[in-house]
Design a protein around this motif. Structure first.
Motif, PDB file in Angstrom:
ATOM      1  N   ASP A  62       7.773  -7.079  -7.117  1.00  0.00           N
ATOM      2  CA  ASP A  62       7.999  -6.870  -8.837  1.00  0.00           C
ATOM      3  C   ASP A  62       8.889  -6.073  -8.010  1.00  0.00           C
ATOM      4  OD1 ASP A  62       6.362  -4.383  -8.306  1.00  0.00           O
ATOM      5  OD2 ASP A  62       5.413  -4.696 -10.112  1.00  0.00           O
ATOM      6  N   ALA A  63       9.597  -5.758  -9.320  1.00  0.00           N
ATOM      7  CA  ALA A  63      10.197  -4.538  -9.118  1.00  0.00           C
ATOM      8  C   ALA A  63      10.627  -2.888  -9.276  1.00  0.00           C
ATOM      9  CB  ALA A  63      11.679  -4.670 -10.181  1.00  0.00           C
TER      10      ALA A  63
ATOM     11  N   ARG B 201      15.906  -5.372  -4.519  1.00  0.00           N
ATOM     12  CA  ARG B 201      15.956  -5.817  -5.504  1.00  0.00           C
ATOM     13  C   ARG B 201      17.078  -6.762  -5.526  1.00  0.00           C
ATOM     14  NH1 ARG B 201      14.564  -0.536  -7.808  1.00  0.00           N
ATOM     15  NH2 ARG B 201      16.856  -0.321  -8.215  1.00  0.00           N
ATOM     16  N   GLU B 202      18.552  -6.415  -4.810  1.00  0.00           N
ATOM     17  CA  GLU B 202      19.926  -6.693  -5.600  1.00  0.00           C
ATOM     18  C   GLU B 202      19.734  -7.835  -4.818  1.00  0.00           C
ATOM     19  OE1 GLU B 202      23.061  -4.176  -5.613  1.00  0.00           O
ATOM     20  OE2 GLU B 202      22.434  -3.261  -7.346  1.00  0.00           O
ATOM     21  N   LEU B 203      19.367  -7.725  -3.330  1.00  0.00           N
ATOM     22  CA  LEU B 203      19.206  -9.032  -2.309  1.00  0.00           C
ATOM     23  C   LEU B 203      18.827 -10.434  -2.201  1.00  0.00           C
ATOM     24  CD1 LEU B 203      19.878  -6.729   0.762  1.00  0.00           C
ATOM     25  CD2 LEU B 203      21.871  -7.996  -0.650  1.00  0.00           C
ATOM     26  N   VAL B 204      17.165  -9.439  -3.066  1.00  0.00           N
ATOM     27  CA  VAL B 204      16.647 -10.786  -3.004  1.00  0.00           C
ATOM     28  C   VAL B 204      16.267 -11.448  -4.168  1.00  0.00           C
ATOM     29  CG1 VAL B 204      14.282 -10.981  -2.705  1.00  0.00           C
ATOM     30  CG2 VAL B 204      15.336  -9.121  -1.315  1.00  0.00           C
TER      31      VAL B 204
ATOM     32  N   LEU C 167       1.308  -1.356   0.241  1.00  0.00           N
ATOM     33  CA  LEU C 167       0.155  -0.040  -0.472  1.00  0.00           C
ATOM     34  C   LEU C 167       0.669   1.156   0.200  1.00  0.00           C
ATOM     35  CD1 LEU C 167      -2.812  -1.332   2.812  1.00  0.00           C
ATOM     36  CD2 LEU C 167      -3.214  -0.480  -0.207  1.00  0.00           C
ATOM     37  N   ALA C 168       2.311   1.057   1.111  1.00  0.00           N
ATOM     38  CA  ALA C 168       3.294   2.203   0.890  1.00  0.00           C
ATOM     39  C   ALA C 168       2.898   3.007  -0.387  1.00  0.00           C
ATOM     40  CB  ALA C 168       3.823   2.270   2.246  1.00  0.00           C
ATOM     41  N   GLY C 169       4.280   1.655  -1.244  1.00  0.00           N
ATOM     42  CA  GLY C 169       4.674   1.834  -2.419  1.00  0.00           C
ATOM     43  C   GLY C 169       3.315   2.244  -3.452  1.00  0.00           C
ATOM     44  N   ALA C 170       1.869   1.907  -3.085  1.00  0.00           N
ATOM     45  CA  ALA C 170       1.314   2.032  -4.598  1.00  0.00           C
ATOM     46  C   ALA C 170       0.103   3.435  -4.298  1.00  0.00           C
ATOM     47  CB  ALA C 170       0.257   1.149  -4.575  1.00  0.00           C
TER      48      ALA C 170
ATOM     49  N   THR D   7      10.953  -0.108  -5.680  1.00  0.00           N
ATOM     50  CA  THR D   7      11.636   1.779  -5.931  1.00  0.00           C
ATOM     51  C   THR D   7      10.561   2.921  -5.030  1.00  0.00           C
ATOM     52  OG1 THR D   7      12.639   0.934  -7.780  1.00  0.00           O
ATOM     53  CG2 THR D   7      12.166   3.435  -7.141  1.00  0.00           C
ATOM     54  N   ALA D   8       9.355   1.855  -5.370  1.00  0.00           N
ATOM     55  CA  ALA D   8       7.972   2.763  -5.220  1.00  0.00           C
ATOM     56  C   ALA D   8       8.378   3.128  -3.198  1.00  0.00           C
ATOM     57  CB  ALA D   8       6.794   2.314  -5.623  1.00  0.00           C
ATOM     58  N   THR D   9       8.615   1.619  -2.722  1.00  0.00           N
ATOM     59  CA  THR D   9       8.362   1.448  -1.472  1.00  0.00           C
ATOM     60  C   THR D   9      10.057   2.141  -0.772  1.00  0.00           C
ATOM     61  OG1 THR D   9       7.064   0.057  -1.748  1.00  0.00           O
ATOM     62  CG2 THR D   9       7.922   0.001   0.361  1.00  0.00           C
ATOM     63  N   PHE D  10      10.368   1.641  -1.009  1.00  0.00           N
ATOM     64  CA  PHE D  10      12.054   1.919  -0.292  1.00  0.00           C
ATOM     65  C   PHE D  10      12.468   3.267  -1.564  1.00  0.00           C
ATOM     66  CE2 PHE D  10      11.105  -2.090   0.700  1.00  0.00           C
ATOM     67  CZ  PHE D  10      10.928  -2.276   1.846  1.00  0.00           C
ATOM     68  N   GLY D  11      12.666   3.975  -1.957  1.00  0.00           N
ATOM     69  CA  GLY D  11      13.051   4.930  -2.532  1.00  0.00           C
ATOM     70  C   GLY D  11      14.314   4.291  -3.530  1.00  0.00           C
ATOM     71  N   GLU D  12      14.863   4.798  -4.243  1.00  0.00           N
ATOM     72  CA  GLU D  12      15.524   4.556  -5.365  1.00  0.00           C
ATOM     73  C   GLU D  12      17.462   3.517  -4.603  1.00  0.00           C
ATOM     74  OE1 GLU D  12      16.927   3.315  -8.749  1.00  0.00           O
ATOM     75  OE2 GLU D  12      15.222   4.322  -8.471  1.00  0.00           O
ATOM     76  N   ARG D  13      17.624   4.470  -3.252  1.00  0.00           N
ATOM     77  CA  ARG D  13      19.324   3.858  -2.447  1.00  0.00           C
ATOM     78  C   ARG D  13      18.493   2.453  -2.581  1.00  0.00           C
ATOM     79  NH1 ARG D  13      21.575   3.647   1.219  1.00  0.00           N
ATOM     80  NH2 ARG D  13      20.213   4.112   2.732  1.00  0.00           N
TER      81      ARG D  13
END
Length: 276
Positions: free
Chosen positions: A139-140, A156-159, A24-27, A144-150
């Protein structure tokens, strides 16, 4: 789940609002480019005939419409709980931060095992409940939308494409704690006012009796009046849903292989994702 004027709800859960808090937070950051929400009302959703419902269409009347609304609801939930399997789908909109976001749910349920997808805005999350464990795969765009770009890139890289094993300590934050058959049925229809019975009609070709809420006329659940009294459709302000493929076998759910699972506690304990 449909909101009433005083902030209370009548719920047929499992679709519209069984979204993970993080999803929800990302969306919420995604603007809506779709049309208007489905019209409210107590009429069953306009749906095609479910091939698996043919037995209900041709079955003998069950007489459940002669009972009180509360008894009908109780028996409808018991009937669905006893079903070996079913498919749960819903679609609607939610208002988040001034944005109207489309959302969908598509789940297959077999006993306590569940597999399916939830979308909200442009984000998609896959859920798998099997062998008493809860897994999620996002999904990717979600990261980004939930945690920001960094931090999203770190996630994404870890999971990668692996499943995240969601521990009980993160229930309600990554995936809802009461999801599954319990969440779908134990709290399936919680009226804000008094339960009542509405018109007898058809949903997907199946004869049904409508259960209504005295304080929220837009909300309704439609229970089969032939064969077993399954709750096969519901509607409310900005949402519709269906129960289909009742009793239709689907391949047994199997837990992901160990090398395809990421322990989510690894991220929380490392402090790399501050949102968690």
């Amino acid at each position: 789940m449909t909101r009433t004027t005083d902030g209370t709800y009548m719920r047929f859960r499992g679709g519209v609002l069984l979204l993970a808090t993080l999803l929800l937070a990302g969306a919420c950051r995604e603007p809506d480019s779709s049309g208007s929400p489905p019209p409210a009302g107590s009429a069953p959703p306009a749906v095609p005939v479910d091939p698996a419902a043919s037995a209900l269409v041709s079955a003998a009347p069950n007489g459940i419409e002669k009972l009180g609304a509360a008894t009908i609801l109780k028996r409808a939930k018991a009937a669905l709980r006893a079903a070996p399997s079913f498919r749960f789908t819903s679609e609607g909109f939610s208002e988040e931060g001034g944005l109207r976001l489309p959302r969908t749910t598509d789940l297959r349920v077999s006993g306590e095992d569940v597999h399916g997808t939830v979308t909200h805005g442009s984000h998609r999350m896959e859920w798998l409940f099997v062998d008493g464990n809860r897994y999620a795969r996002a999904d990717a765009a979600f990261w980004t939308a939930t945690f920001g770009e960094r931090e999203g890139q770190i996630g994404r890289e870890l999971v990668g494409d692996r499943w995240m094993l969601v521990p009980p300590s993160l229930d309600g934050r990554v995936i809802t704690a009461d999801f599954g058959i319990g969440g779908l049925l134990d709290d399936a229809f919680d009226p804000a006012g008094d339960l009542g019975t509405g018109p007898r009609t058809r949903a997907g070709g199946v004869p049904v009796i409508t259960l209504t809420d005295s304080r929220d006329p837009a909300s309704a659940v439609h229970v089969a009046t032939a064969g077993k009294p399954y709750p096969i459709a519901w509607s409310g302000t900005g949402e519709t849903g269906r129960i289909t493929e009742i009793g239709v076998p689907f391949p047994p759910l199997v837990a992901p292989a160990e090398d395809n699972v990421f322990e989510l506690t690894t991220l929380t304990e490392s402090g790399r994702l501050t949102t968690l």
